[in-house]
Scaffold this active site. Structure first.
Site, PDB file in Angstrom:
ATOM      1  N   VAL A 136       5.753   0.870  -9.026  1.00  0.00           N
ATOM      2  CA  VAL A 136       5.500   2.031  -8.380  1.00  0.00           C
ATOM      3  C   VAL A 136       4.539   2.463  -9.804  1.00  0.00           C
ATOM      4  CG1 VAL A 136       5.710   4.385  -7.532  1.00  0.00           C
ATOM      5  CG2 VAL A 136       7.142   2.346  -6.701  1.00  0.00           C
ATOM      6  N   PRO A 137       3.337   2.381  -9.749  1.00  0.00           N
ATOM      7  CA  PRO A 137       2.494   2.421 -11.027  1.00  0.00           C
ATOM      8  C   PRO A 137       2.207   4.051 -11.408  1.00  0.00           C
ATOM      9  CG  PRO A 137       0.958   1.753  -9.061  1.00  0.00           C
ATOM     10  CD  PRO A 137       2.505   1.881  -8.618  1.00  0.00           C
ATOM     11  N   CYS A 138       3.162   4.681 -11.601  1.00  0.00           N
ATOM     12  CA  CYS A 138       3.258   5.852 -11.857  1.00  0.00           C
ATOM     13  C   CYS A 138       2.113   6.464 -13.165  1.00  0.00           C
ATOM     14  CB  CYS A 138       4.533   6.939 -12.187  1.00  0.00           C
ATOM     15  SG  CYS A 138       5.498   5.846 -13.366  1.00  0.00           S
ATOM     16  N   HIS A 139       2.000   5.220 -13.953  1.00  0.00           N
ATOM     17  CA  HIS A 139       1.175   5.486 -15.079  1.00  0.00           C
ATOM     18  C   HIS A 139      -0.373   5.577 -14.891  1.00  0.00           C
ATOM     19  CE1 HIS A 139       1.175   1.223 -14.131  1.00  0.00           C
ATOM     20  NE2 HIS A 139       0.026   1.128 -14.801  1.00  0.00           N
ATOM     21  N   ARG A 140      -0.729   5.275 -13.381  1.00  0.00           N
ATOM     22  CA  ARG A 140      -1.991   5.529 -12.945  1.00  0.00           C
ATOM     23  C   ARG A 140      -2.571   6.643 -12.473  1.00  0.00           C
ATOM     24  NH1 ARG A 140      -1.500  -0.278  -9.921  1.00  0.00           N
ATOM     25  NH2 ARG A 140      -1.531  -1.468 -11.598  1.00  0.00           N
TER      26      ARG A 140
END
Length: 189
Positions: A136-140
């Site tokens: 779950v690419p929360c860094h994006r």
């Protein structure tokens, strides 16, 4: 219910950890100061025991490693258990998972996609509780105008920036007209 299992694996940003039950990911962690601390974060959350990953989890690990080496990898094939996550956070994670590697969205963009730009703060809170970073690419998800705001994962904003740089994300809006020219031919200001 079977007990969760975990493994550590090396990446370009340090040792990450992933935990699973069967062939479903239940947790992940970005690198802490030491591999033991990284594993401890996942063990504390899941009670997992160290084990060799089954093929589906190994495929997820190899894909995460490739992503963190700069390949444009889509991790949507990874089965994840978000059973303990509230309904709003699940919606946030679904929108976030649709952001391709190398791209970003703002908290406001995600909130708007969920129906109301005023949800931006709730989006940030949900991403701060993300149990499966990278997949779950929360860094994006970034602040307005590409501003890097708080990142609750180990290493904070530095880790977020490193991951976005690896993915080739453009931050702070579109590049200026002459940004791609060699220094010698850029117009002098």
């Amino acid at each position: 219910m079977n007990i969760a299992q975990y493994t550590l694996f090396p990446t370009a940003i340090g040792d990450c950890c992933i935990a699973w039950r069967g062939e479903v990911v239940v947790a992940a962690s970005l690198p802490e100061k030491t591999p033991a601390a990284t594993a401890a974060r996942v063990v504390k959350r899941t009670g997992a025991r160290r084990a060799k990953p089954p093929p589906a989890i190994d495929r997820a690990i190899q894909s995460i490693i490739a992503l963190l080496e700069g390949e444009k990898v889509d991790l949507s094939f990874v089965a994840c258990d978000l059973g303990e996550v509230d309904a709003f956070a699940k919606k946030v994670y679904a929108v976030t998972c649709a952001i391709p590697a190398g791209e970003t969205r703002t908290y406001g963009d995600v909130a708007s996609e969920l129906g109301d730009k005023l949800f931006a703060q709730r989006v940030g809170q949900a991403l701060g509780r993300n149990p499966i970073p990278i997949i779950v690419p929360c860094h994006r998800v970034v602040g307005a105008n590409g501003k890097l705001t708080g990142f609750s994962a180990p290493g904070g904003v530095e880790t977020k920036l490193k991951m976005l740089e690896i993915e080739g994300a453009q931050l702070g809006g579109p590049p200026a007209l002459f940004d791609d020219l060699p220094l010698a031919v850029k117009p002098q200001k």
